[in-house]
Design a protein around this motif. Structure first.
Motif, PDB file in Angstrom:
ATOM      1  N   ARG A 115     -81.228 -92.632 -98.182  1.00 46.45           N
ATOM      2  CA  ARG A 115     -80.480 -91.404 -98.373  1.00 46.45           C
ATOM      3  C   ARG A 115     -79.914 -91.379 -99.785  1.00 46.45           C
ATOM      4  N   ALA A 116     -80.361 -90.410-100.583  1.00 47.88           N
ATOM      5  CA  ALA A 116     -79.933 -90.319-101.977  1.00 47.88           C
ATOM      6  C   ALA A 116     -78.922 -89.191-102.115  1.00 47.88           C
ATOM      7  N   GLY A 117     -77.694 -89.493-101.758  1.00 50.38           N
ATOM      8  CA  GLY A 117     -76.651 -88.477-101.837  1.00 50.38           C
ATOM      9  C   GLY A 117     -75.286 -89.109-101.909  1.00 50.38           C
ATOM     10  N   GLY A 118     -74.296 -88.330-102.322  1.00 47.61           N
ATOM     11  CA  GLY A 118     -72.940 -88.831-102.443  1.00 47.61           C
ATOM     12  C   GLY A 118     -72.814 -89.826-103.576  1.00 47.61           C
ATOM     13  N   GLY A 119     -71.699 -90.505-103.642  1.00 46.07           N
ATOM     14  CA  GLY A 119     -71.460 -91.451-104.724  1.00 46.07           C
ATOM     15  C   GLY A 119     -71.819 -92.872-104.356  1.00 46.07           C
ATOM     16  N   GLU A 120     -72.439 -93.086-103.197  1.00 47.12           N
ATOM     17  CA  GLU A 120     -72.735 -94.423-102.731  1.00 47.12           C
ATOM     18  C   GLU A 120     -73.971 -94.996-103.411  1.00 47.12           C
ATOM     19  N   ARG A 121     -73.980 -96.332-103.562  1.00 49.61           N
ATOM     20  CA  ARG A 121     -75.173 -97.027-104.024  1.00 49.61           C
ATOM     21  C   ARG A 121     -76.123 -97.189-102.854  1.00 49.61           C
ATOM     22  N   GLY A 122     -77.396 -97.152-103.152  1.00 44.39           N
ATOM     23  CA  GLY A 122     -78.392 -97.388-102.115  1.00 44.39           C
ATOM     24  C   GLY A 122     -79.614 -98.035-102.727  1.00 44.39           C
ATOM     25  N   VAL A 123     -80.260 -98.938-101.974  1.00 39.43           N
ATOM     26  CA  VAL A 123     -81.464 -99.592-102.458  1.00 39.43           C
ATOM     27  C   VAL A 123     -82.378 -99.859-101.266  1.00 39.43           C
ATOM     28  N   ALA A 124     -83.668 -99.682-101.471  1.00 40.16           N
ATOM     29  CA  ALA A 124     -84.661 -99.962-100.439  1.00 40.16           C
ATOM     30  C   ALA A 124     -85.470-101.175-100.894  1.00 40.16           C
TER      31      ALA A 124
ATOM     32  N   PRO B  27     -78.745-102.832-111.993  1.00 42.55           N
ATOM     33  CA  PRO B  27     -79.830-102.394-111.106  1.00 42.55           C
ATOM     34  C   PRO B  27     -80.074-103.404-109.989  1.00 42.55           C
ATOM     35  N   ARG B  28     -80.392-102.894-108.818  1.00 43.33           N
ATOM     36  CA  ARG B  28     -80.576-103.762-107.658  1.00 43.33           C
ATOM     37  C   ARG B  28     -82.040-103.861-107.230  1.00 43.33           C
ATOM     38  N   HIS B  29     -82.852-102.885-107.557  1.00 40.63           N
ATOM     39  CA  HIS B  29     -84.265-102.918-107.162  1.00 40.63           C
ATOM     40  C   HIS B  29     -85.105-103.501-108.300  1.00 40.63           C
ATOM     41  N   PRO B  30     -86.071-104.363-108.000  1.00 41.55           N
ATOM     42  CA  PRO B  30     -86.913-104.920-109.064  1.00 41.55           C
ATOM     43  C   PRO B  30     -87.621-103.851-109.894  1.00 41.55           C
ATOM     44  N   TYR B  31     -87.982-102.730-109.294  1.00 41.58           N
ATOM     45  CA  TYR B  31     -88.648-101.666-110.039  1.00 41.58           C
ATOM     46  C   TYR B  31     -87.698-101.056-111.071  1.00 41.58           C
TER      47      TYR B  31
ATOM     48  N   ALA C 223     -76.884 -87.829-116.946  1.00 42.95           N
ATOM     49  CA  ALA C 223     -76.742 -87.676-115.493  1.00 42.95           C
ATOM     50  C   ALA C 223     -75.418 -88.222-114.965  1.00 42.95           C
ATOM     51  N   ASP C 224     -74.975 -87.623-113.874  1.00 41.77           N
ATOM     52  CA  ASP C 224     -73.868 -88.182-113.093  1.00 41.77           C
ATOM     53  C   ASP C 224     -74.398 -89.222-112.109  1.00 41.77           C
ATOM     54  N   ARG C 225     -75.594 -88.957-111.618  1.00 37.49           N
ATOM     55  CA  ARG C 225     -76.193 -89.817-110.598  1.00 37.49           C
ATOM     56  C   ARG C 225     -77.695 -89.899-110.856  1.00 37.49           C
ATOM     57  N   VAL C 226     -78.285 -91.014-110.456  1.00 34.58           N
ATOM     58  CA  VAL C 226     -79.707 -91.224-110.678  1.00 34.58           C
ATOM     59  C   VAL C 226     -80.384 -91.592-109.368  1.00 34.58           C
ATOM     60  N   ALA C 227     -81.614 -91.091-109.186  1.00 36.32           N
ATOM     61  CA  ALA C 227     -82.461 -91.476-108.060  1.00 36.32           C
ATOM     62  C   ALA C 227     -83.777 -91.980-108.644  1.00 36.32           C
ATOM     63  N   VAL C 228     -84.111 -93.227-108.364  1.00 43.46           N
ATOM     64  CA  VAL C 228     -85.327 -93.852-108.888  1.00 43.46           C
ATOM     65  C   VAL C 228     -86.415 -93.729-107.823  1.00 43.46           C
TER      66      VAL C 228
ATOM     67  N   ARG D  37     -91.293 -92.257-102.660  1.00 46.10           N
ATOM     68  CA  ARG D  37     -90.008 -92.571-102.033  1.00 46.10           C
ATOM     69  C   ARG D  37     -88.941 -92.851-103.086  1.00 46.10           C
ATOM     70  N   VAL D  38     -87.695 -92.538-102.759  1.00 50.99           N
ATOM     71  CA  VAL D  38     -86.563 -92.980-103.567  1.00 50.99           C
ATOM     72  C   VAL D  38     -86.266 -94.428-103.187  1.00 50.99           C
ATOM     73  N   VAL D  39     -86.258 -95.319-104.193  1.00 51.73           N
ATOM     74  CA  VAL D  39     -86.062 -96.742-103.912  1.00 51.73           C
ATOM     75  C   VAL D  39     -84.690 -97.248-104.350  1.00 51.73           C
ATOM     76  N   GLU D  40     -84.007 -96.504-105.215  1.00 55.51           N
ATOM     77  CA  GLU D  40     -82.640 -96.871-105.594  1.00 55.51           C
ATOM     78  C   GLU D  40     -81.908 -95.624-106.039  1.00 55.51           C
TER      79      GLU D  40
END
Length: 326
Positions: free
Chosen positions: A307-316, A241-245, A217-222, A227-230
């Motif tokens: 929001r799971a898009g672009g090259g940005e990191r995201g975590v819930a 990784p930033r999310h405990p899951y 993958a180029d990008r991952v959505a966990v 819900r997407v959490v990271e």
């Protein structure tokens, strides 16, 4: 990231409960983008909603709320519109034996899509090209073979050829190597990467295996409980990784250098999603006391849709957000 080819915005999918039970919220608010020529891995445990989301992105399931757009246009759910869309977005299933009719030859299996969509060109040439692209060469040698005469890897290549014959822009591969021997997995993953590079093909790869995501993958959505959490670039997410899951999923990989994290219990019933962070009842960080300063928020305060898009990191995650904000 390149311009989005496929976009999901606020997608919800619920299934009626049995005997008066509450509806099962399989997908409970997802924003997701796949760029042109990008491979995105959608990762999570069984039952997290990832297959339902994949089917929704293909138009096989209509969302109860939210929209799915392809090339900037919302999906239309009329028969004619969906037929046209499915020529541009194809599904590759997990089990090639179940995907192929044992009474059909390889040629018939690959040509089926052309016939459904009324292909008016040279059918034989199109089938041969698809088989060749899928790594079955010379293609004519496979035309008259039946599925039982092929290896597992060859059957999966026939399934991929059946998707490629319509020259789609996107494929959705649901656990594409789960039923294959380890020695064949790498070949199929290399094939998907080559198709991305040579054809500019986009892909959503649905898997429970973060190791597979690392390789392709180029990008991952966990995803967890609808819900997407990271999300973020695969190297960034899987090395830090930033999310405990996500940490728990990575800890059980054979190459992990950390002690395995055993999650408590089973994922909650999607018909009875808990309040607050939906992972809090199984969160090892919360159970250890490390998240004590935000424990009440974890148990009571819902997290916004990520929001799971672009090259940005995201975590819930309340704990990660509080820790990173000092």
């Amino acid at each position: 990231m390149t311009e989005a080819l496929l976009t999901a915005s606020g997608v919800h999918v619920a299934f009626p409960g049995r005997r008066g039970a509450p509806p099962s919220r399989a997908v409970d608010g997802v924003d997701l983008e796949i760029g042109a020529g990008e491979i995105v891995a959608l990762v999570g445990e069984s039952g997290c909603g990832k297959t339902t989301l994949a089917r929704t992105l293909l138009g096989l399931v209509k969302p109860g709320a939210g929209t799915v757009s392809f090339a900037g246009r919302p999906l239309a759910y009329s028969g004619k519109a969906l037929k046209a869309y499915r020529r541009r977005a194809q599904l590759v299933l997990q089990d090639p034996s179940g995907s192929l009719n044992p009474r059909h030859t390889v040629y018939e299996a690959v040509a089926e899509g052309l016939r459904i969509h009324g292909h008016d060109g040279d059918e034989r040439a199109a089938v041969a090209q698809a088989l060749s692209r899928a790594g079955l060469r010379p293609p004519e040698r496979f035309f008259l073979r039946y599925p039982h005469e092929l290896s597992g890897g060859q059957r999966q290549r026939v399934v991929i050829a059946g998707a490629l014959v319509l020259e789609p822009e996107l494929i959705v591969a649901d656990e594409p190597v789960a039923s294959l021997d380890a020695s064949v997995r790498g070949e199929i993953l290399a094939l998907l990467l080559r198709l991305r590079d040579e054809l500019g093909l986009s892909a959503l790869v649905v898997t429970h295996d973060l190791g597979l995501a690392w390789n392709i993958a180029d990008r991952v959505a966990v995803m967890y409980l609808g819900r997407v959490v990271e999300t973020g670039p695969v190297e960034s997410v899987l090395t830090a990784p930033r999310h405990p899951y996500t940490r728990a999923l990575l800890s059980v990989l054979p190459e992990s250098e950390t002690a395995p994290v055993v999650l408590a219990g089973e994922p909650p019933d999607p018909a009875r999603i808990p309040g607050g962070c939906r992972f809090h009842a199984r969160c090892h960080v919360l159970a250890s006391g490390e998240a004590a300063p935000v424990a009440d928020r974890c148990r009571t305060e819902p997290l916004p849709v990520l929001r799971a898009g672009g090259g940005e990191r995201g975590v819930a995650c309340h704990w990660t957000t509080a820790r990173e904000n000092g």
